[in-house]
Design an enzyme around this catalytic site. Structure first.
Site, PDB file in Angstrom:
ATOM      1  N   TYR A 161       0.802  -1.232   0.000  1.00 51.35           N
ATOM      2  CA  TYR A 161       0.000   0.000   0.000  1.00 51.35           C
ATOM      3  C   TYR A 161       0.836   1.285   0.000  1.00 51.35           C
ATOM      4  O   TYR A 161       0.272   2.375   0.013  1.00 51.35           O
ATOM      5  CB  TYR A 161      -0.950  -0.006   1.206  1.00 51.35           C
ATOM      6  CG  TYR A 161      -1.849  -1.231   1.229  1.00 51.35           C
ATOM      7  CD1 TYR A 161      -2.751  -1.470   0.192  1.00 51.35           C
ATOM      8  CD2 TYR A 161      -1.777  -2.161   2.260  1.00 51.35           C
ATOM      9  CE1 TYR A 161      -3.553  -2.600   0.184  1.00 51.35           C
ATOM     10  CE2 TYR A 161      -2.580  -3.292   2.269  1.00 51.35           C
ATOM     11  CZ  TYR A 161      -3.467  -3.508   1.223  1.00 51.35           C
ATOM     12  OH  TYR A 161      -4.257  -4.621   1.224  1.00 51.35           O
TER      13      TYR A 161
ATOM     14  N   HIS B 154      -9.176   1.850  -5.366  1.00 51.31           N
ATOM     15  CA  HIS B 154      -8.273   0.989  -4.606  1.00 51.31           C
ATOM     16  C   HIS B 154      -6.853   1.450  -4.893  1.00 51.31           C
ATOM     17  O   HIS B 154      -6.497   1.668  -6.064  1.00 51.31           O
ATOM     18  CB  HIS B 154      -8.428  -0.478  -5.004  1.00 51.31           C
ATOM     19  CG  HIS B 154      -9.800  -1.002  -4.713  1.00 51.31           C
ATOM     20  ND1 HIS B 154     -10.184  -1.390  -3.457  1.00 51.31           N
ATOM     21  CD2 HIS B 154     -10.877  -1.152  -5.509  1.00 51.31           C
ATOM     22  CE1 HIS B 154     -11.452  -1.776  -3.494  1.00 51.31           C
ATOM     23  NE2 HIS B 154     -11.898  -1.636  -4.726  1.00 51.31           N
TER      24      HIS B 154
END
Ligand code: CA2
Length: 160
Positions: free
Chosen positions: A24, A101
């Protein structure tokens, strides 16, 4: 009247930049909020940036947005793969919804590959990192025909 965007972040995204940076990245949610706020200012729109670890709270945010937001940008995080309640709430929201996302969910393991919510949204962006939020805001404003006239367009603009 000023156009208003709501950005909703789902569970565990408050830990961005702290854990699993190989998936991430190193950017924190507070930094992403700052980038989104700067972009909203440039676009001359209002912005509400929220995060919750609780499904019902996210459903409440979406229901309340019906009276206060012109579009939603949502990173539902883990609820993408499980939540019929959020799916139903998004179906009821009659304005653009962009699902974002940070990672490319299509390149992930089986569990993280298929968002149940994508069938209830206007568009999906994934794999662009935190920039996906900015693209999501831009896409929502484009769908509302609310991008400023001097914003560099990549497609010819239709007459208002
Ligand atoms: O890539 C994304 O934005 C995701 O929505 C993030 C979700 C994941 O379940 C989706 O497949 C894709 C996970 C959010 C959890 O956030 C964390 C933040 C830091 C460390 C660990 C998890």
């Amino acid at each position: 009247m000023t156009t208003h965007l709501l950005i909703i972040n789902g569970p565990n995204l408050n830990l961005l930049g702290v854990r699993e940076p190989h998936i991430y990245g190193h950017t924190t949610l507070a930094e992403i909020q700052g980038y989104c706020a700067d972009f909203a200012k440039r676009m001359k729109v209002g912005l509400d940036f929220r995060q919750s670890n609780h499904e019902g709270e996210i459903v409440d945010m979406i229901q309340q947005a019906r009276g206060s937001a012109d579009a939603i940008v949502i990173n539902p995080a883990g609820y993408s793969f499980t939540s019929v309640a959020i799916y139903d709430a998004l179906k009821i929201f009659e304005a653009p919804v962009i699902e974002v996302h940070i990672s490319n969910i299509h390149a992930r393991d089986e569990m993280h590959r298929h968002s149940k919510l994508s069938a209830a949204v206007s568009g999906v962006i994934c794999g662009l990192g935190p920039f996906g939020y900015i693209v999501g805001m831009q896409a929502a404003l484009s769908m509302l025909n609310k991008l400023p006239a001097d914003f560099p367009a990549t497609l010819p603009r239709k007459k208002k």
